[in-house]
Design an enzyme around this catalytic site. Structure first.
Site, PDB file in Angstrom:
ATOM      1  N   GLU A 103      50.012  37.891  41.922  1.00 43.00           N
ATOM      2  CA  GLU A 103      48.712  37.583  42.513  1.00 43.00           C
ATOM      3  C   GLU A 103      48.832  37.167  43.975  1.00 43.00           C
ATOM      4  O   GLU A 103      47.950  37.460  44.788  1.00 43.00           O
ATOM      5  CB  GLU A 103      48.022  36.494  41.686  1.00 43.00           C
ATOM      6  N   GLU A 123      50.644  36.780  31.561  1.00 41.08           N
ATOM      7  CA  GLU A 123      49.844  35.647  31.068  1.00 41.08           C
ATOM      8  C   GLU A 123      49.411  35.792  29.612  1.00 41.08           C
ATOM      9  O   GLU A 123      49.367  34.799  28.875  1.00 41.08           O
ATOM     10  CB  GLU A 123      48.610  35.454  31.959  1.00 41.08           C
TER      11      GLU A 123
END
Length: 249
Positions: A103, A123
């Site tokens: 990210e 995640e």
């Protein structure tokens, strides 16, 4: 973590320096990157920057033992993920760019990577969601179904495939990402500074509404998943280095 800032003429080189944790972010790391980016953006003599994690890895994302601290005023999560960059920032990726590390790379203006780089959103394997822009920047930087696959399976994307799909601007041999990113930054820095700044601002403005909606929906999803037993189990299993036993609750 400290983030070293080195000036090379009009170029800033920002180096993440927490090698014992593969540059995973805790609260101190978030503040350090925020401070380094603030210094870069506030220095009128610097026209572009390169963000590197060094020759072995970029960043393993959030340190789930301590978490990454409070989002900063100017930069948001990690000190960068919600930052409205006023100058170009190029991510130079070697090795792993996982979770928040991916990210952070997506938050940069461009990405240079070596053939040993790997990008992933792990995640869901921890019972969590990508909370720092991945849910909306991933599908923007990659074909939708490729982004869905990464987000839903946690599988890594090779730099070669990322280059073919347009995620990676320049692909290098192992160890060459920093030099290639510097060369790209020098190309940008040689252009008219006001024109570069206005171009960057106009491109980013086109996505302002989509970003706002993306942050809102991401926050709602994050609240829901963090309240589940699966999130507790996923993080515990990761820390204990065992397979997670998810219950769907």
């Amino acid at each position: 973590m400290t983030v070293r800032l080195e000036r090379r003429g009009p170029i800033a080189v920002l180096t993440l320096d927490r090698p014992e944790k593969r540059n995973a972010f805790d609260a101190a790391a978030t503040q350090a990157l925020d401070s380094a980016l603030n210094a870069f953006e506030d220095d009128p003599g610097l026209r572009a920057a390169v963000l590197t994690g060094g020759p072995r890895f970029f960043s393993a994302g959030t340190d789930v033992r301590t978490w990454a601290g409070t989002p900063t005023e100017r930069g948001g999560p990690y000190g960068i993920a919600a930052r409205a960059l006023r100058k170009p920032l190029i991510a130079a990726v070697e090795g792993v760019a996982a979770g928040g590390g991916f990210e952070i790379a997506l938050s940069a203006t461009m990405v240079v990577a070596s053939t040993e780089a790997r990008f992933s959103f792990p995640e869901v394997g921890l019972g969590l969601v990508a909370e720092c822009g991945g849910l909306f920047r991933g599908p923007r930087a990659l074909p939708l179904n490729v982004a869905r696959e990464l987000l839903l399976t946690g599988r890594p994307l090779t730099a070669e495939r990322g280059y073919a799909l347009g995620l990676v601007n320049r692909l290098t041999e192992p160890g060459g990402a920093l030099d290639a990113a510097l060369a790209l930054a020098e190309e940008v820095a040689a252009q008219a500074p006001v024109a570069v700044a206005e171009t960057l601002a106009a491109v980013e403005a086109a996505y302002a509404e989509a970003n706002a909606a993306g942050w809102e929906s991401t926050a709602e999803s994050a609240v829901r998943v963090r309240a589940t037993a699966d999130a507790v189990e996923g993080v515990a299993a990761f820390l204990e280095r065992r397979p997670a036993r998810f219950s769907g609750r």
